[in-house]
Enzyme design. Sequence first.
Site: not given
Length: 776
Positions: A560-561, A564, A567
């Site tokens: 998940h991290e 980020h 991105h």
Amino acid sequence: MLARTSKNALVQASKQPFRFRGCLFTKQKSRTKFLARPASTVSAPPSPDDADIIANFDFPQSSQISSPLSHTGLFRHSFLTSPLAFTQLADSTLQRAASLTERIINARSSRKELFQVVKNLDRLSDMLCGVIDLAELIRNAHPDRAWIASSEEVYDKLCQFMNILNTHVGLYEVLRTVLSDPEIVKSLNPEAHATALIFWRDFEKSGVNLPPEQRNRFVELSTEILSLGREFLVETSSARPPAAIKPIELQGLKDIGMGARLRLQAKFTQRDLLVYPGSLQAQMIMTSAPQEEPRRKVYMASNASTPQQIETLERLLLARGELAKLVGKDSYAHMTLGDKMAKSPENVQSFLDALMDYTRPYARRALRTLSMRKQAHLNTSPMPIIQAWDRDYYCPPEPPAPPIALPALTLGTVFMGLSRLFRNLYGISLRLSEVAPGEVWHPDVRKLEVVDEKDGTLGWIYADLFARRGKPSGAAHYTVRCSRRVDDDDEVGDLTFLGEDDVASTELSRTFDTAHRSHMPGQQGEYQLPVVVLLCEFTRPTVSRGPTILAWHEVLTLFHEMGHAMHSMIGRTEYQNVSGTRCATDFVELPSILMEHFLTSPTVLSLFDSKSGERVRHAGTHHEDPCRSIDTHSQILLASLDQIYHSPAVLDPLFDSTRALAKLYETRGLIPYVPGTSWQTQFGHLFGYGATYYSYLFDRAIASRVWRNLFSQHPLDRETGERFKSEVLRFGGAKDPWTMVSTLLDAPEMAGGDAEAMAEVGRWKIEDEVALPGRH
């Protein structure tokens, strides 16, 4: 706003959160077809970079890469070696920002300067964000109290200056002149124009058109909201008083060992057991105590609030309501949502209603199952009511598990798998990088260089992954530095507004501003490269225990991290105000949630295999939580509560946050509200995600659709990866997210982003069934 910082990610509120932190545009189709690697090569031996990653994360004592460079400062800023230097950097930045502000205000005296206004506003924002975001990281991650105190001072000082700029009439009037000039507007590329409109909306949202007295009031309220929010966050994590449990109430405890220890403890102390909310004992009682009374006591203790905690929250909600009223908006939700995908609280309700209609039948079915279990357990009349303290006992939460059997996954192996995944999808790899003395704030921190096969270095990820005393719990992504183009900054023009003494005093800020830059092959100009930090709380590897072995929920967290982080790396834009994760709050979680979906694919999981030819074993270890639809229903209620708390209702002198919570559960809930409880004082996302708590559910629905339609059948297909990279990730916040989603999903009817589009997303399935937002 001029400084766009610190967006916190959404998650299941009652669990440990994920947190996200942080202050060319014509669609082109790729002519090259990229294909996934054949299955036989997916499980290839580790490359030298992969081997370095495994060794350094799994055996840090013997393989820490240290730089031969002389001692430097944090993030290789040569001067950033002490808390005093950080304070001096802030002062230098403020002086330089003040002079750039003067330059922008005087832009109407020169036609050339007017053409530079949007660029200079973005530079001004970058000056502030670069220091504010660094302060946000230091105060959360640095172990030295002197550094933390310095970061608090820096953060407050620069945020106050930012609030003044957000209501600066002179800056607003110059921008209005720019946007009213057809020739200048025509000269702006789509990204520059999007950046200009963001500044324009933020100025108006900040009440720049108000009379001076009301503008001053806006600044006062903004400062008050920041102070109350930080006070509220401290109180959300404060310890609750314990529940007094009688030993006899623990008879028949399912956890025999823990139950025996508790009863033995009570026998020797000759008094009731004090069980603190959030403790292992409290969790054990909620899942294992067959008698209802101890579970009820623990639930009541866990959801109690002091009058002060309720007052802090309600003062925060009132201040937000007054702020919105000051700028002519019906509510804080109306003020906040105008530039989000949702656009309005009415559209948010369309989404939540549609999702509720889809979820309710599944949740009711699960609730009936729990009721039958309770009936059989207690031998009651048919269909007894499930109370809030019954849910975990009759349907104990199960830890997430992979879809296939896997060998133990070490931290280094998972990072190797991430690098291989990015290489397959985007042609991007992770490479261990040297750490110079003084560059990081703790010896545990590792540095990864993100390398594109064509463009070279994209940026750096600092990974601070191990738990330690004083470090915040949970996981977080911090944006320390954003991408932006820097070769056309025209710093010479700034000198006009700096005296000779001022030039020397701003040297620290200019040195700070020129770090982490690179020419990008295939791109015009020089770019500031992004720097991000990942914080987790994994177990540290040791010589005796060996490498860190990640539980499956920790693997999910890391994926998940890293969503980020990528991105931030790929979202390369000319303007930092729209780079990477600087996008709409209800869009920012899409890439990170999509990353979680890749862990449902056996093909992707084979990337964790570091031995040539040895495939992971396929076996049915995966399980679904049969009651997670109940939890999703609860999340919808919390998103609805967030909307109520940021509606015009908070301006009513009789507004009562507890009464509003009870009414919501009485009218739309499945499990009855428990009188005497006030869980809302633990709802920390009310500060960081005020009026936007729906975002995590919203992005889960979109991510599930993207996974099913694009990646599920061929998750390593390079052409699909390049499509997601080029149509979503690279734009950051510079393109309308509805346009990106509709193009990606080939759904032109979604492009308008109206109430029907929001409702349509609410009707999409989340994962394979209705899923629980967030992870344990």
